[in-house]
Design a protein around this motif. Structure first.
Motif, PDB file in Angstrom:
ATOM      1  N   THR A   1       0.954  -1.246   0.108  1.00  0.00           N
ATOM      2  CA  THR A   1      -0.070  -0.160   0.011  1.00  0.00           C
ATOM      3  C   THR A   1       0.599   1.472   0.306  1.00  0.00           C
ATOM      4  OG1 THR A   1      -0.011  -0.292   2.704  1.00  0.00           O
ATOM      5  CG2 THR A   1      -1.856  -1.235   0.937  1.00  0.00           C
ATOM      6  N   HIS A   2       0.512   2.603  -0.640  1.00  0.00           N
ATOM      7  CA  HIS A   2       0.871   3.259  -0.798  1.00  0.00           C
ATOM      8  C   HIS A   2       0.207   5.083  -0.533  1.00  0.00           C
ATOM      9  CE1 HIS A   2       4.243   6.316  -2.195  1.00  0.00           C
ATOM     10  NE2 HIS A   2       3.252   6.193  -3.469  1.00  0.00           N
ATOM     11  N   GLY A   3       0.291   5.539   0.634  1.00  0.00           N
ATOM     12  CA  GLY A   3      -1.214   6.645   0.637  1.00  0.00           C
ATOM     13  C   GLY A   3      -0.811   7.372  -0.089  1.00  0.00           C
TER      14      GLY A   3
ATOM     15  N   PHE B   1       8.545   6.601   4.339  1.00  0.00           N
ATOM     16  CA  PHE B   1       8.256   7.406   3.534  1.00  0.00           C
ATOM     17  C   PHE B   1       9.600   7.127   2.242  1.00  0.00           C
ATOM     18  CE2 PHE B   1      11.922   8.826   5.862  1.00  0.00           C
ATOM     19  CZ  PHE B   1      12.597   8.752   4.605  1.00  0.00           C
ATOM     20  N   GLU B   2       8.395   8.064   1.154  1.00  0.00           N
ATOM     21  CA  GLU B   2       9.078   8.304  -0.095  1.00  0.00           C
ATOM     22  C   GLU B   2       9.269   9.726   0.099  1.00  0.00           C
ATOM     23  OE1 GLU B   2       6.213   7.593  -3.483  1.00  0.00           O
ATOM     24  OE2 GLU B   2       7.405   8.424  -4.614  1.00  0.00           O
ATOM     25  N   ASN B   3      10.515   9.813  -0.948  1.00  0.00           N
ATOM     26  CA  ASN B   3      10.861  11.087  -0.759  1.00  0.00           C
ATOM     27  C   ASN B   3      10.719  11.417  -2.803  1.00  0.00           C
ATOM     28  OD1 ASN B   3      12.399   8.762  -2.497  1.00  0.00           O
ATOM     29  ND2 ASN B   3      13.386   9.661  -3.761  1.00  0.00           N
TER      30      ASN B   3
ATOM     31  N   LEU C   1      12.019   4.565  -1.562  1.00  0.00           N
ATOM     32  CA  LEU C   1      12.652   4.928  -2.427  1.00  0.00           C
ATOM     33  C   LEU C   1      12.776   5.281  -3.541  1.00  0.00           C
ATOM     34  CD1 LEU C   1      17.204   4.792  -2.426  1.00  0.00           C
ATOM     35  CD2 LEU C   1      15.917   5.563  -3.758  1.00  0.00           C
ATOM     36  N   ASP C   2      13.028   6.852  -4.311  1.00  0.00           N
ATOM     37  CA  ASP C   2      11.561   6.442  -5.467  1.00  0.00           C
ATOM     38  C   ASP C   2      13.241   6.903  -6.449  1.00  0.00           C
ATOM     39  OD1 ASP C   2      10.449   7.893  -8.201  1.00  0.00           O
ATOM     40  OD2 ASP C   2       8.586   7.238  -7.175  1.00  0.00           O
ATOM     41  N   VAL C   3      13.117   6.442  -7.003  1.00  0.00           N
ATOM     42  CA  VAL C   3      14.726   6.613  -7.793  1.00  0.00           C
ATOM     43  C   VAL C   3      14.323   7.592  -8.991  1.00  0.00           C
ATOM     44  CG1 VAL C   3      16.046   5.393  -9.786  1.00  0.00           C
ATOM     45  CG2 VAL C   3      15.314   3.843  -7.452  1.00  0.00           C
ATOM     46  N   ASN C   4      13.302   7.511  -9.675  1.00  0.00           N
ATOM     47  CA  ASN C   4      12.887   8.377 -10.342  1.00  0.00           C
ATOM     48  C   ASN C   4      13.218  10.111 -10.126  1.00  0.00           C
ATOM     49  OD1 ASN C   4      12.036   9.371 -13.631  1.00  0.00           O
ATOM     50  ND2 ASN C   4       9.665   9.708 -11.820  1.00  0.00           N
ATOM     51  N   ASN C   5      11.994   9.966  -8.733  1.00  0.00           N
ATOM     52  CA  ASN C   5      12.592  11.104  -8.519  1.00  0.00           C
ATOM     53  C   ASN C   5      13.606  11.640  -7.766  1.00  0.00           C
ATOM     54  OD1 ASN C   5       9.394  11.391  -7.922  1.00  0.00           O
ATOM     55  ND2 ASN C   5       9.013  10.945  -5.842  1.00  0.00           N
ATOM     56  N   VAL C   6      14.786  10.952  -7.799  1.00  0.00           N
ATOM     57  CA  VAL C   6      16.318  11.395  -6.914  1.00  0.00           C
ATOM     58  C   VAL C   6      16.543  11.837  -8.610  1.00  0.00           C
ATOM     59  CG1 VAL C   6      18.437  10.668  -6.512  1.00  0.00           C
ATOM     60  CG2 VAL C   6      16.363   9.382  -5.253  1.00  0.00           C
TER      61      VAL C   6
ATOM     62  N   MET D   1      11.537   0.087  -3.469  1.00  0.00           N
ATOM     63  CA  MET D   1      11.707   1.280  -4.554  1.00  0.00           C
ATOM     64  C   MET D   1      10.510   1.373  -5.332  1.00  0.00           C
ATOM     65  SD  MET D   1      15.590   0.334  -5.479  1.00  0.00           S
ATOM     66  CE  MET D   1      16.140  -1.046  -4.033  1.00  0.00           C
ATOM     67  N   HIS D   2      10.731   2.638  -6.172  1.00  0.00           N
ATOM     68  CA  HIS D   2       9.498   3.152  -7.222  1.00  0.00           C
ATOM     69  C   HIS D   2      10.771   3.753  -8.680  1.00  0.00           C
ATOM     70  CE1 HIS D   2       5.639   4.445  -5.110  1.00  0.00           C
ATOM     71  NE2 HIS D   2       5.862   3.182  -4.918  1.00  0.00           N
ATOM     72  N   VAL D   3       9.904   2.555  -9.377  1.00  0.00           N
ATOM     73  CA  VAL D   3      10.496   3.772 -10.713  1.00  0.00           C
ATOM     74  C   VAL D   3       8.859   3.930 -11.784  1.00  0.00           C
ATOM     75  CG1 VAL D   3      13.035   3.377 -11.196  1.00  0.00           C
ATOM     76  CG2 VAL D   3      10.720   1.460 -12.342  1.00  0.00           C
TER      77      VAL D   3
ATOM     78  N   THR E   1       5.763  12.913 -14.404  1.00  0.00           N
ATOM     79  CA  THR E   1       4.236  13.068 -14.335  1.00  0.00           C
ATOM     80  C   THR E   1       3.652  10.880 -14.110  1.00  0.00           C
ATOM     81  OG1 THR E   1       4.966  11.981 -16.486  1.00  0.00           O
ATOM     82  CG2 THR E   1       4.292  14.424 -16.115  1.00  0.00           C
ATOM     83  N   HIS E   2       4.775  10.429 -14.390  1.00  0.00           N
ATOM     84  CA  HIS E   2       4.661   9.144 -14.014  1.00  0.00           C
ATOM     85  C   HIS E   2       3.813   8.662 -15.236  1.00  0.00           C
ATOM     86  CE1 HIS E   2       4.435   8.591  -9.753  1.00  0.00           C
ATOM     87  NE2 HIS E   2       5.398   9.287 -10.169  1.00  0.00           N
ATOM     88  N   GLY E   3       3.523   9.499 -16.785  1.00  0.00           N
ATOM     89  CA  GLY E   3       3.289   9.344 -17.477  1.00  0.00           C
ATOM     90  C   GLY E   3       3.862   9.265 -19.017  1.00  0.00           C
TER      91      GLY E   3
ATOM     92  N   LEU F   1       7.141  -0.451 -10.851  1.00  0.00           N
ATOM     93  CA  LEU F   1       6.897   0.410 -11.953  1.00  0.00           C
ATOM     94  C   LEU F   1       5.394   1.507 -11.750  1.00  0.00           C
ATOM     95  CD1 LEU F   1       7.166   1.516 -15.120  1.00  0.00           C
ATOM     96  CD2 LEU F   1       6.205  -0.720 -15.458  1.00  0.00           C
ATOM     97  N   GLU F   2       5.504   2.419 -11.359  1.00  0.00           N
ATOM     98  CA  GLU F   2       4.731   3.323 -11.316  1.00  0.00           C
ATOM     99  C   GLU F   2       3.670   4.358 -13.176  1.00  0.00           C
ATOM    100  OE1 GLU F   2       5.973   6.371  -8.508  1.00  0.00           O
ATOM    101  OE2 GLU F   2       4.323   6.012  -7.500  1.00  0.00           O
ATOM    102  N   ARG F   3       2.722   3.958 -13.054  1.00  0.00           N
ATOM    103  CA  ARG F   3       2.300   4.464 -14.544  1.00  0.00           C
ATOM    104  C   ARG F   3       0.937   4.847 -14.447  1.00  0.00           C
ATOM    105  NH1 ARG F   3       4.770   4.869 -20.033  1.00  0.00           N
ATOM    106  NH2 ARG F   3       3.054   6.102 -20.950  1.00  0.00           N
TER     107      ARG F   3
END
Ligand SMILES: [Fe+2]
Lengths: 284, 247
Positions: free
Chosen positions: A64-66, A144-146, A177-182, A208-210, A224-226, A251-253
C-alpha cells in the motif's frame, strides 16, 4: 537489517493497480511480483474499485502506498482516516505502508498534490513527530517516499538526502526510495543522483519506485508517471539495486497508460536490470 | 535562499496562492522559489479541474469552458476542497456552484449538474456495511442497497443526452448501482418514490411503512395496490435495490 516481515515479501518487479488497466490485468493475471495500491482509492468505497481490489487480493501480494498522509503536513491528523486506514492495511495484509515526505494541504484544505517542504530543523521536527504518531496509530511498518519537487528548498540540493537520513535516524524510519524522483530532482537542480543514493543507508530501504517523467520545453522535468522509463532511470535503478540489494521495485504508471503488453514489456526490461544488478552483488 | 516563515504559515500561504483567483507576485515570492511555485499552482489547478470535468461532462459542455472555468475558480477561491478523497472533490464544487447554476437562464442546468453528480456518487457509494439480510418479509424492516440515490428533478435531464430539449417535470429518479457497477436510472411515480424513501433506514416493519405512505397519499390498500406493490418489490429485488429484510 530488514525485519522478518519485510524480508519475506516477494522481491522483484511489481505494478500499480490503475483503473485504466485493471480489468485486463486481472483477466490475464500476468506474472508480476506484487501489486501496489493507493488506499485512498478504496477506503469508504464500493462498486467496481472494490471488486478490482478483491480480485487483486486473490492473486497477488499487495503493498500500500498512501496519497494524503504527507509526513510534512503541519496540521494534526484526521483520526477517522487513521482508523479506517489501519483497518484497511490489515485487510490487505501489507507488510508495510508508505506515504510521501511532503505536504498536501493546510488547515483542512487539500491540494491533492505533493507539495515540497523546506529542509529545515522545524520541518524535520514536524516530520519525525508526525511519522512516529502515524506509525503508532497504524501499528505497521511505515516508510516515507522521497518526492520530486520543483521549487528549490535549499542552496545545496543534497540537503534533501541529508534531510531524509535525519528522518530515518530520528524516527527509526524506513524509506520507500523513488529512484525516478531522485533522477528528476538531480536534473532539475543539477546534482549527481548517485551521490544522493550513496547517502541513504541501504538497510533502511524497504521498497523502490521507478517511473517515467515529462521533460517540458523549458527543460524542467515533471514527475508525471505518464511516460516510459528513460535510460537514465534504468541506470540509476541498477546502481541503487547493486548498493541496496533485492527489494520490491514498483513500476509506477498513472497517466497515458499504455497497453498491457507495453507495460509488461517495461516490467520485463526492469526484471533484466534487476537480475543483472543482483547477479553482480551475488544477492539475487 | 530567502528566509521562510514558520512551516504552518508557509503551507497555508502555499495553498492560498494555489487557490486564490488572482495571486500577486508577492504571494509567490513569500513561498521562496516564486517561478516554480507558479508551476505548482498550475499543476494543482489542472488536476482538480480534470476530476471536476470527469464528474460533470454534460454540465461542462452545456456551460462551455469559460463559464465552467469561472465556477471552478470561484469555488477554489471561496471553498477549496476539504476532502482527502479525490473522487469526492466534485461534490464540493457542485455544492458551491449550485446557487449560481440555479440562477442560470437555462432552468434545467442545475438539475443536470445534480443528476450527473448523483450518478457519479452512486458508482462509488460504499455498500459493504449492510445488516444481515434474510428473505423479504412484511413483518420486518426492509434492507435497501446503500448504493442508491433518490433525486427529484424539474426537467428530464436523465433522458436527453446530446440535445438540451428537456421536458418539464417533475421527475422522481432512483439512481442505483447495478451488479455490474453501472449507475442505472429509473423514473418513479410519486407514490413509488415515497415508498422507497420510507424503506430506507429505521426499525419499522415493511407493512407499517407501506400503510403510512398509503395513508399520507390517500391511497387505498386494495387488490390493485397490492399487486403493483408486489410487482415493484419483485423488480427491486431483481435489480438489487431491495436486498431483503433485516435478519
Ligand atoms: Fe513514487
Amino acid at each position: 537489517m530488514l525485519s522478518a516481515v519485510t524480508a519475506s515479501f516477494p522481491n522483484g518487479i511489481g505494478l500499480g493497480l490503475r483503473f485504466d488497466m485493471a480489468r485486463r490485468f486481472l483477466d490475464e493475471q500476468p506474472d508480476v511480483a506484487f501489486v501496489e495500491i493507493h488506499p485512498e482509492n478504496y477506503l469508504r468505497r464500493g462498486g467496481l474499485y472494490r471488486e478490482l481490489l478483491d480480485r487483486t487480493l486473490q492473486r497477488y501480494p499487495v503493498l500500500t502506498h498512501g496519497l494524503t498522509m504527507c509526513f510534512g503536513h503541519s496540521s494534526p491528523f484526521d483520526r477517522d482516516y487513521l482508523h479506517d486506514l489501519k483497518r484497511f492495511l490489515r485487510e490487505v495484509r501489507t507488510p508495510w505502508h508508505s506515504d510521501h515526505l511532503c505536504f498536501g494541504g493546510a488547515g483542512g484544505v487539500f491540494a491533492h498534490d505533493l507539495l515540497p517542504i523546506p529542509f529545515t530543523e522545524e520541518a524535520l521536527t514536524t516530520v519525525v513527530q508526525r511519522f512516529t504518531e502515524a506509525r503508532d496509530a497504524l501499528d505497521v511498518e511505515l516508510a516515507f517516499e522521497n518526492v520530486s519537487y520543483y521549487a528549490a528548498q535549499s542552496d545545496d540540493p543534497l540537503d534533501e538526502a541529508r534531510f531524509c537520513v535525519e528522518v530515518l535516524e530520528r524516527a527509526d524510519a524506513k524509506i520507500m526510495l523513488d529512484v525516478n524522483n531522485v533522477f528528476v530532482n538531480s536534473r532539475n537542480f543539477g546534482f549527481d543522483p548517485r551521490a544522493w543514493i550513496d547517502l541513504i543507508p541501504p538497510q533502511r530501504v524497504v521498497q523502490m519506485h521507478v517511473a517515467g517523467h515529462l521533460v517540458r520545453a523549458d527543460g524542467l522535468r515533471i514527475d508525471t508517471h505518464g511516460e516510459p522509463i528513460p535510460d537514465g532511470v534504468y541506470d540509476l535503478l541498477e546502481y541503487t539495486l547493486r548498493r541496496v540489494g533485492p527489494r520490491p521495485v514498483l513500476l509506477e504508471r498513472d497517466n497515458n497508460i499504455p497497453t498491457l503488453e507495453e507495460l509488461l514489456a517495461e516490467v520485463r526490461r526492469l526484471e533484466a536490470v534487476y537480475e543483472r544488478a543482483l547477479e553482480t552483488t551475488g544477492a539475487a | 535562499m530567502t528566509t521562510l516563515p514558520p512551516l504552518e504559515e508557509l503551507q497555508r500561504n502555499a495553498l492560498d496562492t494555489c487557490f486564490k483567483r488572482a495571486p500577486t507576485d508577492a504571494d509567490f515570492e513569500r513561498l521562496g522559489d516564486a517561478k516554480r511555485w507558479r508551476v505548482y499552482r498550475s499543476m494543482v489547478r489542472a488536476r482538480l479541474r480534470r476530476v471536476n470535468e470527469a464528474a460533470l461532462p454534460r454540465t461542462r459542455r452545456a456551460l462551455g469552458d469559460a463559464a465552467f472555468g469561472e465556477l471552478f475558480s470561484a469555488w477554489l477561491d471561496e471553498a477549496p476542497p476539504r476532502t482527502r478523497y479525490f473522487r469526492e472533490v466534485p461534490m464540493g464544487l457542485l455544492e458551491h456552484a449550485l446557487p449560481c447554476l440555479a440562477q442560470d437562464e437555462r432552468p434545467w442546468l442545475a438539475d443536470l449538474a445534480r443528476y450527473e453528480l448523483a450518478t457519479w456518487r452512486v458508482k462509488q457509494l460504499d455498500d459493504r456495511e449492510v445488516p444481515p439480510t434474510s428473505d423479504l418479509s412484511f413483518d420486518r424492516p426492509p434492507v435497501l442497497t446503500p448504493a442508491l440515490e433518490l433525486l427529484d428533478v424539474g426537467w428530464s435531464v436523465h433522458r436527453a443526452r446530446k440535445t438540451h430539449d428537456y421536458r418539464k417535470g417533475p421527475f422522481h429518479l432512483a439512481i442505483y448501482r447495478s451488479r455490474d457497477h453501472r449507475a442505472v436510472t429509473m423514473e418513479l411515480n410519486p407514490l413509488a418514490r415515497d415508498l422507497v424513501k420510507s424503506w430506507r433506514g429505521g426499525d419499522e416493519p415493511l407493512t407499517e411503512r407501506v400503510r403510512r405512505v398509503a395513508e399520507e397519499r390517500n391511497t387505498a390498500i386494495d387488490q390493485g395496490f397490492l399487486e403493483s406493490l408486489g410487482a415493484m418489490l419483485a423488480d427491486f429485488l431483481e435489480r438489487g435495490i431491495v436486498l431483503g429484510s433485516r435478519a
